[in-house]
Enzyme design. Structure first.
Site, PDB file in Angstrom:
ATOM      1  N   LYS A   1      12.601  -1.217  11.488  1.00  0.00           N
ATOM      2  CA  LYS A   1      11.748  -2.228  10.875  1.00  0.00           C
ATOM      3  C   LYS A   1      11.582  -3.355  11.884  1.00  0.00           C
ATOM      4  O   LYS A   1      12.549  -4.030  12.256  1.00  0.00           O
ATOM      5  CB  LYS A   1      12.375  -2.749   9.578  1.00  0.00           C
ATOM      6  CG  LYS A   1      11.520  -3.785   8.849  1.00  0.00           C
ATOM      7  CD  LYS A   1      10.268  -3.169   8.253  1.00  0.00           C
ATOM      8  CE  LYS A   1       9.484  -4.215   7.455  1.00  0.00           C
ATOM      9  NZ  LYS A   1       8.282  -3.635   6.833  1.00  0.00           N
TER      10      LYS A   1
ATOM     11  N   ALA B   1       4.909  -4.690   9.484  1.00  0.00           N
ATOM     12  CA  ALA B   1       4.933  -5.604   8.343  1.00  0.00           C
ATOM     13  C   ALA B   1       3.490  -5.883   7.954  1.00  0.00           C
ATOM     14  O   ALA B   1       2.736  -6.464   8.736  1.00  0.00           O
ATOM     15  CB  ALA B   1       5.650  -6.901   8.715  1.00  0.00           C
ATOM     16  N   GLY B   2       3.091  -5.430   6.762  1.00  0.00           N
ATOM     17  CA  GLY B   2       1.709  -5.629   6.348  1.00  0.00           C
ATOM     18  C   GLY B   2       0.772  -4.776   7.178  1.00  0.00           C
ATOM     19  O   GLY B   2       1.045  -3.620   7.484  1.00  0.00           O
TER      20      GLY B   2
ATOM     21  N   GLY C   1      -0.935   6.165   0.341  1.00  0.00           N
ATOM     22  CA  GLY C   1       0.412   5.715   0.039  1.00  0.00           C
ATOM     23  C   GLY C   1       0.813   5.751  -1.421  1.00  0.00           C
ATOM     24  O   GLY C   1       2.011   5.677  -1.729  1.00  0.00           O
ATOM     25  N   SER C   2      -0.154   5.860  -2.326  1.00  0.00           N
ATOM     26  CA  SER C   2       0.172   5.879  -3.755  1.00  0.00           C
ATOM     27  C   SER C   2      -0.973   6.558  -4.501  1.00  0.00           C
ATOM     28  O   SER C   2      -1.929   5.904  -4.921  1.00  0.00           O
ATOM     29  CB  SER C   2       0.390   4.447  -4.268  1.00  0.00           C
ATOM     30  OG  SER C   2       0.754   4.437  -5.633  1.00  0.00           O
TER      31      SER C   2
ATOM     32  N   THR D   1       6.402   1.633   2.972  1.00  0.00           N
ATOM     33  CA  THR D   1       7.832   1.932   3.068  1.00  0.00           C
ATOM     34  C   THR D   1       8.160   3.267   2.428  1.00  0.00           C
ATOM     35  O   THR D   1       8.942   4.059   2.977  1.00  0.00           O
ATOM     36  CB  THR D   1       8.656   0.796   2.426  1.00  0.00           C
ATOM     37  OG1 THR D   1       8.430  -0.420   3.148  1.00  0.00           O
ATOM     38  CG2 THR D   1      10.145   1.124   2.451  1.00  0.00           C
TER      39      THR D   1
ATOM     40  N   VAL E   1       0.823  -1.220   0.000  1.00  0.00           N
ATOM     41  CA  VAL E   1       0.000   0.000   0.000  1.00  0.00           C
ATOM     42  C   VAL E   1       0.855   1.267   0.000  1.00  0.00           C
ATOM     43  O   VAL E   1       0.324   2.379   0.077  1.00  0.00           O
ATOM     44  CB  VAL E   1      -0.964   0.024   1.207  1.00  0.00           C
ATOM     45  CG1 VAL E   1      -1.948  -1.130   1.125  1.00  0.00           C
ATOM     46  CG2 VAL E   1      -0.213   0.027   2.532  1.00  0.00           C
TER      47      VAL E   1
END
Length: 238
Positions: A37, A111-112, A170-171, A16, A13
């Site tokens: 992380k 993570a995820g 996120g994008s 990062t 999504v």
């Protein structure tokens, strides 16, 4: 404690790249930054992980990870299959608190999604955030299906006694469709939290110098940026 936990509503999504943008904006504002992380999966020992990618894009951050597992699975599953020790939420909280003693800002990337399990006891990123009493930034996709996942994530945060810091798309597509445009208004409503930015699709492929110079323009002032959410909604909304 200067810790911000960053979770996605799922995988792929833009978590990062968003973490890198938050780091770059903080660096441009003169802050020292560490990126932790919690558990890196799907990466071999000699390969670059997500924390390394944040450092490549954002610049002079302290990059750290607690564990990495070779298979691209949930951390608890990946640890079990690899016969390796899992990461526990207390370890995440302790390492973040340690980094916070020598940095202005610590970004903890999950993570995820929020409830991806770290260990056999069902420990999650939400547990680590609660131990830190840290705000949690939700990274969500722009398009169809994002409202349900975003609202569920926000509700689960509140069930753990945590308040979402806000939502970042996120994008954001170059040519948004109807669902994307409607979600500009609907995302903060379903999350009951402010929209704090929109990272352009493909931002992670920018050269680091371009990424660093543009990143503040993708994020709201609360994230050390210059992004104007009201103007964005007027321009990109339905």
């Amino acid at each position: 404690m200067p810790v911000l936990v960053i979770t996605g509503t799922g995988t792929e999504v833009g978590k990062t790249v968003t973490t890198a943008a938050v780091a770059a904006a903080a660096l441009s504002a003169g802050h020292s930054v560490a990126v932790l992380k919690a558990a890196q999966t799907g990466v071999q020992p000699d390969e670059r992980g997500d924390a390394d990618e944040v450092a490549r894009l954002a610049g002079a951050v302290t990059a750290a990870e607690l564990a990495r597992y070779p298979e691209p699975l949930a951390p608890g599953t990946a640890a079990r299959r690899a016969g390796m020790a899992p990461v526990h939420p207390q370890e995440v909280a302790d390492r973040a608190a340690e980094l916070a003693t020598v940095h202005d800002l610590v970004l903890v990337e999950g993570a995820g999604g929020l409830l991806v399990r770290f260990d056999a006891a069902g420990g999650t990123l939400a547990d680590a955030a609660r131990m830190l009493d840290a705000p949690v930034l939700i990274v969500a996709p722009a398009g169809l299906g994002t409202l349900n996942a975003t609202e569920l994530t926000a509700r689960e945060l509140r069930r753990h006694g945590l308040e979402p810091a806000g939502v970042v798309i996120g994008s954001w597509p170059q040519h948004p469709g109807l669902a994307d445009r409607c979600n500009v208004s609907d995302l903060p409503e379903v999350a009951a939290a402010p929209l704090l930015g929109a990272v352009p699709a493909g931002a992670g492929s920018l050269a680091p110098t371009g990424f660093r110079s543009q990143a503040p323009g993708w994020l709201a002032p609360r994230l050390n940026g210059t992004w104007d959410g009201e103007a964005f909604q007027k321009r990109e909304g339905p």
